[in-house]
Scaffold this motif. Structure first.
Motif, PDB file in Angstrom:
ATOM      1  N   LYS A  60      37.211  44.786  52.042  1.00 16.42           N
ATOM      2  CA  LYS A  60      36.355  44.433  50.917  1.00 16.42           C
ATOM      3  C   LYS A  60      37.098  43.524  49.945  1.00 16.42           C
ATOM      4  O   LYS A  60      38.308  43.688  49.722  1.00 16.42           O
ATOM      5  N   THR A  61      36.363  42.584  49.340  1.00 12.79           N
ATOM      6  CA  THR A  61      36.951  41.706  48.334  1.00 12.79           C
ATOM      7  C   THR A  61      37.594  42.538  47.235  1.00 12.79           C
ATOM      8  O   THR A  61      36.983  43.475  46.731  1.00 12.79           O
ATOM      9  N   ALA A  62      38.812  42.167  46.862  1.00 13.58           N
ATOM     10  CA  ALA A  62      39.542  42.925  45.837  1.00 13.58           C
ATOM     11  C   ALA A  62      40.364  41.976  44.989  1.00 13.58           C
ATOM     12  O   ALA A  62      40.702  40.868  45.412  1.00 13.58           O
ATOM     13  N   ARG A  63      40.677  42.426  43.800  1.00 10.17           N
ATOM     14  CA  ARG A  63      41.627  41.738  42.938  1.00 10.17           C
ATOM     15  C   ARG A  63      43.015  42.305  43.249  1.00 10.17           C
ATOM     16  O   ARG A  63      43.275  43.467  42.914  1.00 10.17           O
ATOM     17  N   LEU A  66      44.790  43.912  40.352  1.00  7.46           N
ATOM     18  CA  LEU A  66      44.297  45.167  39.772  1.00  7.46           C
ATOM     19  C   LEU A  66      44.518  46.362  40.693  1.00  7.46           C
ATOM     20  O   LEU A  66      44.022  47.454  40.428  1.00  7.46           O
ATOM     21  N   MET A  67      45.242  46.143  41.800  1.00  3.68           N
ATOM     22  CA  MET A  67      45.559  47.262  42.681  1.00  3.68           C
ATOM     23  C   MET A  67      47.017  47.623  42.402  1.00  3.68           C
ATOM     24  O   MET A  67      47.910  46.790  42.600  1.00  3.68           O
ATOM     25  N   TRP A 134      27.781  35.196  43.833  1.00  2.18           N
ATOM     26  CA  TRP A 134      28.942  35.811  44.492  1.00  2.18           C
ATOM     27  C   TRP A 134      30.254  35.299  43.889  1.00  2.18           C
ATOM     28  O   TRP A 134      31.219  36.041  43.753  1.00  2.18           O
ATOM     29  N   GLY A 136      30.738  34.423  40.908  1.00  2.00           N
ATOM     30  CA  GLY A 136      30.801  34.657  39.459  1.00  2.00           C
ATOM     31  C   GLY A 136      32.177  35.126  39.015  1.00  2.00           C
ATOM     32  O   GLY A 136      32.575  34.911  37.870  1.00  2.00           O
ATOM     33  N   GLY A 137      32.909  35.753  39.902  1.00  2.00           N
ATOM     34  CA  GLY A 137      34.218  36.277  39.552  1.00  2.00           C
ATOM     35  C   GLY A 137      35.371  35.368  39.954  1.00  2.00           C
ATOM     36  O   GLY A 137      36.518  35.806  39.979  1.00  2.00           O
TER      37      GLY A 137
ATOM     38  N   GLN B  29      40.477  49.309  37.827  1.00  2.00           N
ATOM     39  CA  GLN B  29      39.997  47.959  37.513  1.00  2.00           C
ATOM     40  C   GLN B  29      40.066  47.647  36.019  1.00  2.00           C
ATOM     41  O   GLN B  29      40.051  46.476  35.631  1.00  2.00           O
ATOM     42  N   HIS B  97      31.932  41.783  38.762  1.00  2.00           N
ATOM     43  CA  HIS B  97      31.786  40.983  39.981  1.00  2.00           C
ATOM     44  C   HIS B  97      32.021  41.868  41.200  1.00  2.00           C
ATOM     45  O   HIS B  97      32.518  42.969  41.075  1.00  2.00           O
ATOM     46  N   PRO B  98      31.676  41.358  42.407  1.00  2.00           N
ATOM     47  CA  PRO B  98      31.794  42.204  43.601  1.00  2.00           C
ATOM     48  C   PRO B  98      33.174  42.861  43.756  1.00  2.00           C
ATOM     49  O   PRO B  98      33.260  44.052  44.073  1.00  2.00           O
ATOM     50  N   ALA B  99      34.241  42.099  43.542  1.00  2.00           N
ATOM     51  CA  ALA B  99      35.583  42.655  43.772  1.00  2.00           C
ATOM     52  C   ALA B  99      35.854  43.835  42.844  1.00  2.00           C
ATOM     53  O   ALA B  99      36.525  44.800  43.227  1.00  2.00           O
ATOM     54  N   ILE B 100      35.352  43.752  41.625  1.00  2.00           N
ATOM     55  CA  ILE B 100      35.563  44.835  40.654  1.00  2.00           C
ATOM     56  C   ILE B 100      34.733  46.050  41.071  1.00  2.00           C
ATOM     57  O   ILE B 100      35.212  47.182  41.069  1.00  2.00           O
ATOM     58  N   ARG B 101      33.478  45.812  41.452  1.00  2.00           N
ATOM     59  CA  ARG B 101      32.600  46.932  41.818  1.00  2.00           C
ATOM     60  C   ARG B 101      33.081  47.646  43.084  1.00  2.00           C
ATOM     61  O   ARG B 101      32.824  48.826  43.264  1.00  2.00           O
ATOM     62  N   ASN B 102      33.734  46.906  43.978  1.00  2.00           N
ATOM     63  CA  ASN B 102      34.210  47.513  45.221  1.00  2.00           C
ATOM     64  C   ASN B 102      35.215  48.631  44.975  1.00  2.00           C
ATOM     65  O   ASN B 102      35.325  49.557  45.769  1.00  2.00           O
ATOM     66  N   PHE B 103      35.986  48.519  43.901  1.00  2.00           N
ATOM     67  CA  PHE B 103      37.029  49.505  43.651  1.00  2.00           C
ATOM     68  C   PHE B 103      36.837  50.257  42.337  1.00  2.00           C
ATOM     69  O   PHE B 103      37.277  51.397  42.204  1.00  2.00           O
ATOM     70  N   ASP B 184      27.343  35.252  33.716  1.00  2.00           N
ATOM     71  CA  ASP B 184      27.182  36.228  34.788  1.00  2.00           C
ATOM     72  C   ASP B 184      28.402  37.155  34.860  1.00  2.00           C
ATOM     73  O   ASP B 184      29.530  36.678  34.878  1.00  2.00           O
TER      74      ASP B 184
END
Lengths: 169, 284
Positions: A60-63, A66-67, A134, A136-137, B29, B97-103, B184
């Motif tokens: 899954k897409t992640a930052r 932030l991990m 998608w 947006g981040g 996050q 955003h998707p990456a934030i919501r995923n975790f 957004d």
């Protein structure tokens, strides 16, 4: 339990099992860039806003910023370097180059990782609105996004299709 | 900074008791961003990642839902919960955003208690019950009582939020979450969470909670009462909006001045009510 010092973290990066040393405040991004020498993932805001460190964690897409590294034991990570043989990423690279969607290039790896994840998840090529939502981040301060969105839509039309399941690793 | 990886809630409680100022780490996050920015430097972090069962979302036969504190925002966004509980999914879909919501986790976002965040007003509008466990055992709080002040919850030292319980949505209930944001995925300039129960076009009960309008989600008995037993006519909706506007005490920041926020409250309240009502009128 982990003490306060540097501790080994076992994780899989781009298909390879690695044991990397992490200080208690280190992030996954620190590990990737400093310990694994994978510098495709960039450091920008280091607070989850800009998206230049985008990687895939457990698919899954992640930052990566932030991990917390010490909390990544057992995780599976894919960076931009791990997408060398990915069909979606290859088409994206071609279309982004053609459209002039790469200027300074700092945001490009994060955008390619994020869009690859989108392409893997969707059965129909995303339209411009879906791409914009998608992404947006993912911040780009050069292009104004128009060329990136155009490239992504074209790449999606070429690479997102009925055989998507077969092509996802 | 020490990092612990307990596997049970009891171990978490023990670690919180043993380490002053320790923080629980869920999706990280917000917490990891704060660490990176030097805003926090806790002596110990207690990871919840390996605590069994905290990431479960359970749908009960009566339509009620129990979700563990570490259910991700992405999981909630995709859960497609029935009736009034739809307000929760709509709010989760609009978190960052998707990456934030995923975790990012539901419990993490609620415990951070940022009044500009999406989930707190939605859980207040859904009348959620929060389960807290600490050294003295378990207790249950309403979402309305859980949020106390900016970034402050009613959790006592040594307590953690373990799960959130949602009552079965009544037949005819609907929910909606609307956010006005500059870009957004941003935090709300103002947001409106609404749940209502409609019976042949008559609103039997309503709960409205606003984000970014006070130190905690703003809910007013009088505003909810202004909608009860009405046909949601323009005057009743305007009255609820005006009451909330009068009670709003927002901050001024880069997302809007306090006056600007107050000015958009009635319009956004009316639109949220309209969005919820449209679901009742749409064929199921």
């Amino acid at each position: 339990m982990t003490g306060g010092g540097v501790a080994p973290v076992d994780l899989t990066v781009n298909g390879e099992p690695l044991t990397l040393l992490a200080g208690p405040g280190a992030t996954l991004l620190d590990l990737l860039r400093s310990r694994a020498q994978l510098t495709g993932s960039k450091q920008g805001c280091n607070s989850g806003v800009c998206g230049v460190c985008t990687v895939l964690v457990d698919g899954k897409t992640a930052r990566a910023c932030l991990m917390l590294a010490a909390d990544c034991a057992g995780r599976t990570v894919v960076t931009i370097e791990g997408l060398d043989d990915d069909p979606h990423a290859a088409v994206l690279g071609e279309e982004m180059a053609k459209a002039g969607a790469v200027q300074c290039g700092y945001c490009t790896p994060g955008i390619v990782v994020a869009l690859t994840d989108l392409f893997r998840r969707t059965a129909v090529p995303p339209d411009a609105a879906a791409v914009r939502h998608w992404l947006g981040g993912n911040i780009c301060r050069c292009t104004g996004y128009v060329s990136i969105v155009e490239a992504a839509v074209r790449a999606g039309q070429r690479s997102v299709g009925a055989d998507i399941e077969a092509r996802a690793p | 900074m020490q990092i612990f990886h307990p596997t049970t809630v009891d171990e978490v409680i023990g670690l919180l008791a043993a380490h002053d100022e320790a923080r629980c780490l869920a999706g990280g996050q917000t917490l990891v961003a704060m660490l990176n920015l030097g805003l926090l430097d806790p002596p110990a972090l207690i990871s919840l990642r390996k605590v069994a069962g905290l990431d479960r979302l359970i749908r009960h036969a009566d339509g009620g839902v129990t979700m563990g504190a570490t259910v991700t925002q992405a999981a909630l966004a995709a859960a497609d919960l029935p009736g009034a509980l739809a307000v929760l999914g709509e709010a989760a879909q609009q978190v960052a955003h998707p990456a934030i919501r995923n975790f990012g986790t539901v419990g993490g976002a609620l415990c951070h208690a940022d009044p500009a965040a999406d989930l707190p007003p939605a859980f207040v509008a859904a009348d959620a019950r929060m389960t807290a466990i600490g050294p003295d055992g378990e207790r249950s709080l309403s979402a309305g009582d859980f949020f106390v002040d900016y970034l402050t919850t009613a959790l006592a030292d040594g307590e953690i939020l373990t799960e959130i319980r949602l009552p079965p949505p009544p037949p005819g209930s609907v929910g909606a979450y609307l956010k006005f944001a500059r870009v957004d995925g941003d935090y709300a300039t103002v947001s409106v969470a609404v749940t209502m129960t409609l019976e042949n076009g008559v609103c039997r009960a309503a709960r409205i909670a606003l984000g970014s309008c006070a130190a905690r989600p703003l809910r007013l008995d009088a505003a909810d009462a202004a909608l009860a037993d009405t046909g949601l006519d323009a005057d009743s909706v305007a009255r609820a909006g005006a009451l909330l506007q009068e009670a709003a005490d927002p901050l001024a920041d880069m997302r809007g001045t306090a006056d600007y926020r107050r000015r958009i409250v009635p319009g956004l309240v009316a639109r949220a009510i309209g969005a919820a009502r449209a679901k009742a009128e749409a064929p199921a």
